[in-house]
Enzyme design. Structure first.
Site, PDB file in Angstrom:
ATOM      1  N   HIS A  15      36.497  35.204  40.567  1.00  0.00           N
ATOM      2  CA  HIS A  15      37.746  35.912  40.836  1.00  0.00           C
ATOM      3  C   HIS A  15      38.956  35.115  40.349  1.00  0.00           C
ATOM      4  CE1 HIS A  15      40.872  37.294  43.927  1.00  0.00           C
ATOM      5  NE2 HIS A  15      40.621  38.355  43.182  1.00  0.00           N
ATOM      6  N   HIS A  57      48.659  37.148  38.282  1.00  0.00           N
ATOM      7  CA  HIS A  57      48.385  38.071  39.388  1.00  0.00           C
ATOM      8  C   HIS A  57      49.651  38.710  39.948  1.00  0.00           C
ATOM      9  CE1 HIS A  57      47.784  39.279  43.595  1.00  0.00           C
ATOM     10  NE2 HIS A  57      46.582  39.648  43.193  1.00  0.00           N
TER      11      HIS A  57
HETATM   12  O1  G3P Z   1      39.936  43.223  40.895  1.00  0.00           O
HETATM   13  C1  G3P Z   1      39.515  42.816  42.147  1.00  0.00           C
HETATM   14  C2  G3P Z   1      40.560  42.013  42.859  1.00  0.00           C
HETATM   15  O2  G3P Z   1      41.027  41.011  41.994  1.00  0.00           O
HETATM   16  C3  G3P Z   1      41.701  42.868  43.325  1.00  0.00           C
HETATM   17  O3  G3P Z   1      42.587  42.154  44.114  1.00  0.00           O
HETATM   18  O4  G3P Z   1      44.792  41.185  44.443  1.00  0.00           O
HETATM   19  O5  G3P Z   1      42.895  39.715  43.828  1.00  0.00           O
HETATM   20  O6  G3P Z   1      43.882  41.249  42.148  1.00  0.00           O
HETATM   21  P1  G3P Z   1      43.589  41.030  43.598  1.00  0.00           P
HETATM   22 MG    MG Z   2      42.558  40.947  40.475  1.00  0.00          MG
END
Ligand code: G3P
Ligand code: MG
Length: 257
Positions: A15, A57
């Protein structure tokens, strides 16, 4: 399109790169994910005021760089000089904000598969929503870059967004790139039909997933990707329900399978 359209999907997705041990959405975090054994990474992409596409992000620069201001209002020339690593740990000081192009080159070199999440939200503090036309344009820009630069001999990247307009724009420019809808909670059947009809996957906040909701989505042909899971016991439960992949900040495969 159906979930089975992603045969190359791995159950573990790093992630924002290996964002638990390196600054999120930097090339250092991508390299670290591969060192830890990940085959898939997720990154977030935003468009700058000058039209460049970067890995980021938040809607603003403050949390993950030494800069200030909105990405959408800042030209890339200013962002290029920022430090996107020092906030995380001194060892990463000087790590730049990567362009999407730089990410594509590195992913190709490292034989990585990718989920590229396209962000257009203006951020929590901004009361306004993003203009649908602008969102569609960002989707088109990302898909065009990937259509031209993603190596044709690699499995294509999975594009995702919480914005149906972004996904629509991406589909117009690169219909062959698989797409996923990002949601917090599982949407109603009507909304799902309207917003995710041409998607192969639904990316859900795992805290709002239940076994019944997972089964419902799978029955409708979607692959379920759950974010962000950092407890092995929870990962095992989600896999047992049929969740295809989980987004993890610490992507060491032996901890999760
Ligand atoms: O794409 C999955 C996840 O990354 C969505 O949440 O806020 O971490 O981008 P965020
Ligand atoms: Mg994300």
């Amino acid at each position: 399109m159906h979930g089975t359209s992603l045969p190359w999907l791995d159950p573990i997705i790093a992630h924002r790169g290996a964002s638990g041990v390196a600054p999120e959405n930097t090339l250092a975090a991508i390299r670290r994910a591969v060192e830890l054994g990940a085959h898939w990474v997720e990154v977030d992409v935003r468009q700058t005021a000058s039209g460049h596409l970067i890995l980021m992000h938040d809607a603003t620069l403050a949390r993950t760089t030494n800069g200030r201001g909105k990405i959408a209002a800042t030209p890339y020339e200013k962002i290029a000089d920022l430090d996107a690593g020092g906030w995380f740990a001194p060892d990463f000081a000087g790590e730049p904000v990567p362009t999407l192009e730089a990410f594509v080159r590195l992913a190709s070199k490292l034989d990585l598969c990718a989920n590229i999440e396209i962000k257009t939200d203006p951020g929590d503090t901004d009361p306004g929503d993003t203009d649908p036309g602008e969102a569609e344009a960002v989707g088109r820009a990302v898909a065009t870059l990937l259509r031209n630069q993603w190596p044709p001999n690699r499995p294509p990247p999975l594009l995702s967004s919480s914005s149906p307009e972004v996904l629509h724009g991406a589909a117009k420019m690169a219909a062959n790139l698989p797409r996923g809808l990002v949601v917090r909670r599982v949407p109603s059947a009507a909304k799902l039909c309207e917003q995710a009809r041409e998607c192969v996957s639904i990316h859900v906040d795992h805290r709002f997933l239940t076994q019944a909701k997972t089964a419902h989505l799978i029955k409708n042909g979607y692959a379920i990707l759950a974010y962000t899971v950092n407890r092995p016991a929870r990962a095992k439960t989600l896999y047992a329900w049929g969740v295809a992949a989980i987004f993890i900040d610490y992507p060491e495969p032996e901890r999760w399978r």
